[in-house]
Design an enzyme around this catalytic site. Structure first.
Site, PDB file in Angstrom:
ATOM      1  N   GLY A  68      75.108  55.872  46.543  1.00 53.95           N
ATOM      2  CA  GLY A  68      76.302  55.865  45.696  1.00 53.95           C
ATOM      3  C   GLY A  68      76.918  54.496  45.543  1.00 53.95           C
ATOM      4  O   GLY A  68      78.120  54.308  45.747  1.00 53.95           O
ATOM      5  N   ASP A  79      58.943  58.608  36.800  1.00 58.56           N
ATOM      6  CA  ASP A  79      57.846  58.841  35.853  1.00 58.56           C
ATOM      7  C   ASP A  79      56.663  59.513  36.550  1.00 58.56           C
ATOM      8  O   ASP A  79      55.498  59.154  36.338  1.00 58.56           O
ATOM      9  CB  ASP A  79      57.393  57.535  35.194  1.00 58.56           C
ATOM     10  N   GLY A 132      45.714  56.245  28.162  1.00 55.86           N
ATOM     11  CA  GLY A 132      44.810  57.255  28.706  1.00 55.86           C
ATOM     12  C   GLY A 132      44.602  57.072  30.201  1.00 55.86           C
ATOM     13  O   GLY A 132      44.250  58.014  30.913  1.00 55.86           O
ATOM     14  N   ASN A 133      44.836  55.846  30.691  1.00 55.32           N
ATOM     15  CA  ASN A 133      44.782  55.592  32.135  1.00 55.32           C
ATOM     16  C   ASN A 133      46.010  56.145  32.853  1.00 55.32           C
ATOM     17  O   ASN A 133      45.995  56.297  34.076  1.00 55.32           O
ATOM     18  CB  ASN A 133      44.705  54.088  32.432  1.00 55.32           C
ATOM     19  N   SER A 134      47.080  56.406  32.118  1.00 56.28           N
ATOM     20  CA  SER A 134      48.332  56.858  32.728  1.00 56.28           C
ATOM     21  C   SER A 134      48.088  58.085  33.595  1.00 56.28           C
ATOM     22  O   SER A 134      47.513  59.075  33.156  1.00 56.28           O
ATOM     23  CB  SER A 134      49.357  57.203  31.651  1.00 56.28           C
ATOM     24  N   HIS A 141      55.462  60.991  31.734  1.00 59.82           N
ATOM     25  CA  HIS A 141      55.339  60.764  30.288  1.00 59.82           C
ATOM     26  C   HIS A 141      54.043  61.336  29.710  1.00 59.82           C
ATOM     27  O   HIS A 141      53.908  61.442  28.488  1.00 59.82           O
ATOM     28  CB  HIS A 141      55.480  59.278  29.952  1.00 59.82           C
TER      29      HIS A 141
END
Length: 496
Positions: free
Chosen positions: A285, A150, A226-228, A120
């Site tokens: 599956g 992510d 901002g830590n992401s 992200h």
């Protein structure tokens, strides 16, 4: 000689006044300031004399910050602006720039410039810039992304970079000290500390995809926007997680907990992206759910454990084995799994073509089955609960509604039209559920079709009532399906 008594008295009086006044000046009235060397502030000794253990504990945080910070970068992106009002007929700010600026963090994972971050942070980016801790700046390219975890990998043209040490997140314990290092709120090289608050945290709704992997480390180390993409590290300086999200209530800032992707999963994803530009992930599956106390009781398990298979995906790996809906997966490759995200996270770390061994519980026995993971087919669907049988008689016109007060649910037989709509040949439909009842506790609701009870087809309401009456003080395993074809198993406890 004549002595002037008045003069002597006046002189004595003046001297006395001078002495008194001088004493006042040097007293506590503050008319004379002390010299700088005479000023002593605070107590003479600290109130606590730190022992060697306390000093060493503090030193650990200092050393980790010094050693790891150079391996953490600040990422600035220019990305396409999303118009939140694009569905409105009129938007007065239509002349806003088409692009917007954002920022995040990243972890250097190779000396030649590969950097791990969140998907992200860089998705939809038209330009990515990396700022190193030594203030050098580089343009970066996006090597590949994996929205289902992510995660993303970017690359800068640099050599001999400080590389982070990637640890083993499987060894993390709740209560363990950790530090979050990143660039929150555009404040570069920020370090916060806390503990691991929980592990295996899922069902947060952060990844809006049924195949999304949510198996987060929860921490109370302060994490902000901002830590992401930054690092969650232990006190040895090993990266144990990739900071990804925060708990917030509309403010967008930290209110108590942050969440990080386990580094073991991140390492596998990064290796795949660097090698192939994408993740060649394998899948079993199956549609799965958690085993609660009622399900465990209904199938004869000693306690709630394992993952129940709600459905088999057509064309998936499981469809080529004898795995069945209702089987309970207790272990994968010898590792116990008790939450759906634990199983998902483990499988997500394996590539297509890998063989995994499942330990399953079926009909009171533990069995072992091997499954060769297959790549995900975007066109696959969950198997139908049953094949449509148009020869089934229409019972909808009869008096076929019954109320089961002990479980708080009303059911009736299906009409032929409803069978066609739900694509089932057997079953009964729930027409009402009382609030706070046993049925309500298990998230049963109006419009669900009960297609199986105790692994057998439900033909009509009378058969179902007899089963419920026979299981008082115990539990029954139901398979239910909604109008979209989604099915799941439910354990329903029956009061005495």
């Amino acid at each position: 000689m004549k002595v002037n008594k008045k003069g002597i008295i006046s002189a004595i009086l003046l001297v006395s006044i001078g002495i008194v006044f001088g004493a006042l000046l040097v007293s506590g009235f503050g008319f004379v300031r002390p010299g700088l060397a005479d000023i002593n502030l605070g107590a003479k000794i600290p109130p606590v004399n730190l022992d060697a253990d306390a000093t060493s504990f503090s030193k650990a945080f200092i050393e980790v910050a010094e050693k790891v910070t150079p391996a953490i970068v600040q990422i600035t992106v220019v990305a396409e602006r999303e118009n939140p009002h694009e569905d409105f007929f009129f938007f007065p700010f239509k002349d806003l720039p088409e692009e917007q600026r954002g920022s995040g963090s990243g972890i250097i994972i190779s000396e030649d410039g590969y950097i791990l971050t969140n998907n992200h942070v860089v998705e939809k980016a038209t330009k990515v810039t990396v700022n190193l801790a030594d203030k050098r700046t580089f343009d970066a390219e996006v090597v590949g992304t994996d929205p289902l975890t992510d995660l993303a990998v970017i690359k800068i043209d640099a050599k001999n970079l400080t590389v982070a040490y990637l640890g083993d997140s499987d060894n993390l314990k709740v209560g363990q000290w950790v530090m979050a290092i990143g660039n929150p709120l555009s404040l570069s090289s920020t370090v916060t500390a806390g503990i691991v608050s929980a592990i295996g945290r899922g069902q947060l709704g952060l990844i809006r995809d049924s195949y999304g992997v949510e198996n987060f480390i929860q921490t109370d180390a302060v994490i902000n926007p901002g830590n992401s993409g930054g690092a969650l590290v232990d006190l040895s300086g090993a990266v144990v997680g990739v900071n990804s999200a925060i708990a917030t209530r509309g403010t967008g800032t930290y209110i108590g907990y942050g969440f990080a992707i386990p580094i073991n999963l991140a390492k596998t994803v990064a290796q795949e992206i660097i090698a192939y530009g994408k993740v060649n992930r394998g899948y079993i599956g199956i549609n799965i759910g958690e085993v609660d106390n009622a399900i465990a009781k209904s199938v004869g398990l000693d306690k709630p454990r394992g993952i129940i298979i709600n459905g088999i995906i057509e064309g998936g790996a499981a469809s080529e084995t004898d795995l069945k809906s209702g089987d309970i997966i207790l272990k994968i490759d010898g590792k116990e799994v008790n939450k759906p995200n634990e199983l998902q996270s483990y499988v997500a770390s394996k590539t297509a073509g890998t063989t995994v061994k499942l330990t399953i519980f079926r009909d009171g026995k533990e069995l072992e089955r091997k499954v060769i993971l297959k790549p995900r087919d975007e066109k696959t669907k969950a198997e139908p609960v049953a094949k449509k049988d148009n020869k089934d008689s229409d019972k909808g016109g009869k008096k076929d509604i019954i109320s089961l007060d002990n479980i708080g649910m009303t059911v009736r037989n299906l009409t032929q039209k409803e069978k066609d709509t739900y694509k089932v040949s057997d079953g009964i439909i729930i027409t009402d559920v009382k609030s706070f009842s046993k049925a309500d506790d298990q998230r049963l609701f109006k419009g669900l079709v009960i297609v199986e009870a105790d692994r057998k087809p439900v033909e009509d309401v009378e058969q179902f009532r007899k089963l419920i009456d026979s299981r008082k003080g115990s539990a029954v395993l139901l398979k239910v399906q909604d109008a979209d074809g989604n099915s799941r198993f439910v354990g329903l406890e029956i009061p005495e």
